[in-house]
Design a protein around this motif. Structure first.
Motif, PDB file in Angstrom:
ATOM      1  N   ILE A 127      33.553  97.849  87.108  1.00  0.00           N
ATOM      2  CA  ILE A 127      34.317  96.624  86.851  1.00  0.00           C
ATOM      3  C   ILE A 127      34.478  95.822  88.138  1.00  0.00           C
ATOM      4  N   MET A 128      34.747  96.510  89.247  1.00  0.00           N
ATOM      5  CA  MET A 128      34.876  95.818  90.533  1.00  0.00           C
ATOM      6  C   MET A 128      33.570  95.111  90.897  1.00  0.00           C
ATOM      7  N   ASP A 129      32.441  95.729  90.605  1.00  0.00           N
ATOM      8  CA  ASP A 129      31.141  95.134  90.930  1.00  0.00           C
ATOM      9  C   ASP A 129      30.809  93.926  90.051  1.00  0.00           C
ATOM     10  N   GLU A 130      31.463  93.787  88.896  1.00  0.00           N
ATOM     11  CA  GLU A 130      31.220  92.636  88.029  1.00  0.00           C
ATOM     12  C   GLU A 130      31.684  91.343  88.688  1.00  0.00           C
ATOM     13  N   ASN A 131      32.678  91.438  89.558  1.00  0.00           N
ATOM     14  CA  ASN A 131      33.191  90.270  90.257  1.00  0.00           C
ATOM     15  C   ASN A 131      32.425  90.127  91.564  1.00  0.00           C
ATOM     16  N   GLU A 132      31.572  89.145  91.642  1.00  0.00           N
ATOM     17  CA  GLU A 132      30.716  88.980  92.813  1.00  0.00           C
ATOM     18  C   GLU A 132      31.460  88.401  94.016  1.00  0.00           C
TER      19      GLU A 132
END
Length: 188
Positions: A127-132
């Motif tokens: 989920i953290m990686d979804e936010n670039e």
């Protein structure tokens, strides 16, 4: 903050004994206004945290990207609070979570809890990686077990406290994995 049966509202900071006792909602709001000023805060519902020998403990998973750029759980530890504190940030000691859980549960339940911690930690990383906007190579996920053995996330920390792992199995991986991830980024 805790609403007592008497109607009093106890406000504490790190410890169970209250710093402020409000006798009604208006006094509570005034007390909070003095404490917080104009700073916005989110207040979450309290969780009756599972105890070990009358001490609160949490579970902290250190999640780091490895030499292939993939998220992995490096270590899972527990912080055991001082006897009069609910706040595990002020802890008596840190140790492997399996060492704590084996005093409370049979082996298969310990294994299931640890597996849930791994799954939730890695899902949090996805989920953290979804936010670039963010590029993280590591963070920690703090969990609590409630008295019904439900596991919940307390918070995610973008700057994990690594000295908690000193003297604990895999302590060198805690420091080595970020270097391996940096090498991976360099060679990409």
């Amino acid at each position: 903050m805790e609403l007592k049966n008497s109607g009093e509202i106890h406000i504490g900071h790190h410890y169970f004994s209250p710093q402020i006792i409000a006798t009604d909602v208006i006094q509570f709001q005034e007390s909070m206004q003095k404490l917080l000023g104009s700073t916005p805060y989110i207040i979450q519902k309290g969780v009756p945290i599972r105890q070990l020998n009358n001490k609160s403990f949490d579970i902290r998973a250190l999640v780091q990207k490895n030499d292939k750029g993939l998220w992995s759980v490096t270590n899972v530890i527990s912080r055991i609070a001082n006897i009069s504190s609910y706040n595990t940030s002020i802890c008596e000691k840190a140790c492997l979570t399996t060492d704590v859980l084996k005093h409370l549960y049979p082996r298969d339940k310990v294994k299931a809890i640890i597996q849930s911690v791994y799954n939730l930690s890695l899902r949090s990383a996805e989920i953290m990686d979804e936010n670039e906007t963010y590029h993280l190579g590591e963070f920690s996920v703090d969990f609590a077990l409630d008295n019904d053995d439900h596991i919940g996330i307390i918070e995610l920390n973008g700057k994990p406290q690594k000295d908690l792992y000193d003297g604990i199995r895999n302590q060198f991986t805690v420091y080595k994995r970020p270097i391996l991830y940096a090498q991976y980024l360099h060679t990409r």
